[in-house]
Design an enzyme around this catalytic site. Structure first.
Site, PDB file in Angstrom:
ATOM      1  N   HIS A 180     102.058  97.706  42.074  1.00 48.92           N
ATOM      2  CA  HIS A 180     101.805  96.262  41.963  1.00 48.92           C
ATOM      3  C   HIS A 180     100.652  95.921  41.031  1.00 48.92           C
ATOM      4  CE1 HIS A 180      98.301  95.886  44.852  1.00 48.92           C
ATOM      5  NE2 HIS A 180      98.763  97.055  45.240  1.00 48.92           N
TER       6      HIS A 180
ATOM      7  N   CYS B 221      90.539  94.808  47.458  1.00 48.35           N
ATOM      8  CA  CYS B 221      91.369  94.983  48.645  1.00 48.35           C
ATOM      9  C   CYS B 221      90.676  94.521  49.913  1.00 48.35           C
ATOM     10  CB  CYS B 221      91.775  96.442  48.785  1.00 48.35           C
ATOM     11  SG  CYS B 221      92.736  96.999  47.395  1.00 48.35           S
TER      12      CYS B 221
HETATM   13  N1  PLP Z   1      92.547 102.158  43.907  1.00 49.43           N
HETATM   14  C1  PLP Z   1      92.152 101.078  43.241  1.00 49.43           C
HETATM   15  C2  PLP Z   1      91.214 101.239  42.090  1.00 49.43           C
HETATM   16  C3  PLP Z   1      92.602  99.812  43.636  1.00 49.43           C
HETATM   17  O1  PLP Z   1      92.194  98.732  42.950  1.00 49.43           O
HETATM   18  C4  PLP Z   1      93.473  99.700  44.748  1.00 49.43           C
HETATM   19  C5  PLP Z   1      93.898  98.363  45.225  1.00 49.43           C
HETATM   20  O2  PLP Z   1      93.176  97.404  45.038  1.00 49.43           O
HETATM   21  C6  PLP Z   1      93.877 100.873  45.395  1.00 49.43           C
HETATM   22  C7  PLP Z   1      93.403 102.078  44.946  1.00 49.43           C
HETATM   23  C8  PLP Z   1      94.798 100.854  46.569  1.00 49.43           C
HETATM   24  O3  PLP Z   1      96.080 100.482  46.218  1.00 49.43           O
HETATM   25  P1  PLP Z   1      97.154 100.145  47.345  1.00 49.43           P
HETATM   26  O4  PLP Z   1      96.495  99.171  48.277  1.00 49.43           O
HETATM   27  O5  PLP Z   1      98.279  99.540  46.609  1.00 49.43           O
HETATM   28  O6  PLP Z   1      97.490 101.411  48.045  1.00 49.43           O
END
Ligand code: PLP
Length: 343
Positions: free
Chosen positions: A161, A286
């Site tokens: 995404h 997040c």
């Molecule tokens: N790593 C980074 C640098 C991110 O920006 C994010 C989500 O913001 C993630 C990992 C985690 O991704 P997901 O929540 O799609 O597993």
């Protein structure tokens, strides 16, 4: 929602048309990719096509792509490696940070390659001991050239995404010959590296988005995004003489601006700009719902007050110059108001 302007691409990027079309087509694929009949083989072909598309975008072999529910799930194998200690760089995303472990002896390393809050791109330090390395390339894929083959890392994590695929699908990139303990066990899917019937709709969307993202990158669309980011950066920085544009003297993603505006809380900025029609974020992508100073900014040497006054504006190829200039005007007027209230 009226004329909203979305400037939070690092939290999630808008779905690409190519991904939407691939997902709609995948909905009518009836077979289970593990079945040997024609329906099963059709579903398998869809998964393998997407695997090749993702591999091309991250610069690895198709067999090195293990589909997961996202980067977070992919990162879970770091904590399951048979080592005494897992070291993680302090600016890494929580999905790696949460895998840290102390102990004497062998180690593994988790490293955030491109930071979601600041956009700063950092190469990992050299490893003389051959410790296995996991790179978080979630924010890099599709925005800057990257090749897993050249990176020297044993593992990497990716999330669809962030480059225009659907949410809830991602991949663990696992170098040929590297053994890990799967986070999910059960069936033998993904060559025994991730159990569970494949999310073929998500996988099809991720593959199509990866291919489109790689094409856009090669076509130079992010150079234009960087120009807009730089225009925005100078406009916002000129309102007060003590604003800090975090990481602007370091290698950075083309789309990210992290700005500390002294005297104006990040959360308040997000709310004010939201009311004015703009989506931006404060703190980590997040965990924006939680109000706590950004670990990343503290690790970069900023104090708690500064960390609480930071916003992240992250652009993408759909954003126009006119939108950026309007954002700058609205933000500047609001900041002046906040400063005069505080005076
Ligand atoms: N790593 C980074 C640098 C991110 O920006 C994010 C989500 O913001 C993630 C990992 C985690 O991704 P997901 O929540 O799609 O597993």
């Amino acid at each position: 929602m009226g004329s909203r302007v979305y400037l939070d691409w690092n939290a999630t990027a808008p779905l690409r048309g190519e991904a939407r079309a691939a997902m709609i087509a995948a909905m009518d694929v009836v077979g289970n990719p593990s079945s040997v009949h024609a329906e099963g083989r059709a579903a398998r072909a869809l998964v393998e096509r997407a695997r090749a598309q993702v591999a091309a975008a991250v610069g690895c072999k198709p067999a090195e792509v293990v589909f997961t529910s996202g980067a977070t799930e992919a990162a879970a194998v770091l904590g399951r490696l048979p080592v005494a200690r897992v070291e993680v760089d302090p600016t890494a995303h929580d999905c790696l940070w949460s895998q840290r472990r102390d102990g004497e002896g062998s180690r593994a390393i988790g490293w955030g390659y491109a930071n979601n809050e600041t956009g700063v791109i950092a190469e990992p330090s050299a490893r003389e001991d051959g410790a296995p390395l996991m790179l978080d390339i979630v924010q890099a894929v599709g925005k800057v050239p990257f090749s897993f083959a050249w990176s020297g890392a044993e593992m990497a994590v990716v999330s669809a995404h962030k480059f225009g695929g659907p949410k809830g699908i991602g991949a663990l990139i696992l170098r040929d010959g590297v053994e890990v303990t799967p986070a999910l066990t059960g069936g033998g899917q993904e060559m025994g590296r991730r159990a569970g019937t494949e999310n073929i709709i998500g996988i099809a969307g991720m593959g199509a988005a990866a291919e489109a993202a790689a094409r856009d990158l090669a076509d130079g669309v992010w150079d234009e995004v960087a120009e807009l980011r730089n225009i925005l950066e100078s406009a916002l920085s000129s309102v007060a003489n003590n604003t800090i544009s975090v990481g602007n003297d370091m290698p950075r993603l083309p789309n990210t601006l992290c700005l500390i505006a002294p005297g104006w809380k990040g959360e308040t900025q997000v709310m004010a700009m939201d009311l004015a029609g703009y989506a931006i974020s404060a703190g980590s992508a997040c965990s924006s719902g939680k109000v706590r100073p950004s670990r990343v900014l503290l690790a970069m040497g900023h104090d708690e007050a500064q960390a609480a006054q930071a916003i992240r504006v992250s652009l993408g190829p759909g954003v126009t110059k006119e939108e950026v200039l309007r954002f700058a005007d609205v933000w500047s007027a609001q900041y002046r108001k906040a400063l005069s209230r505080a005076a």
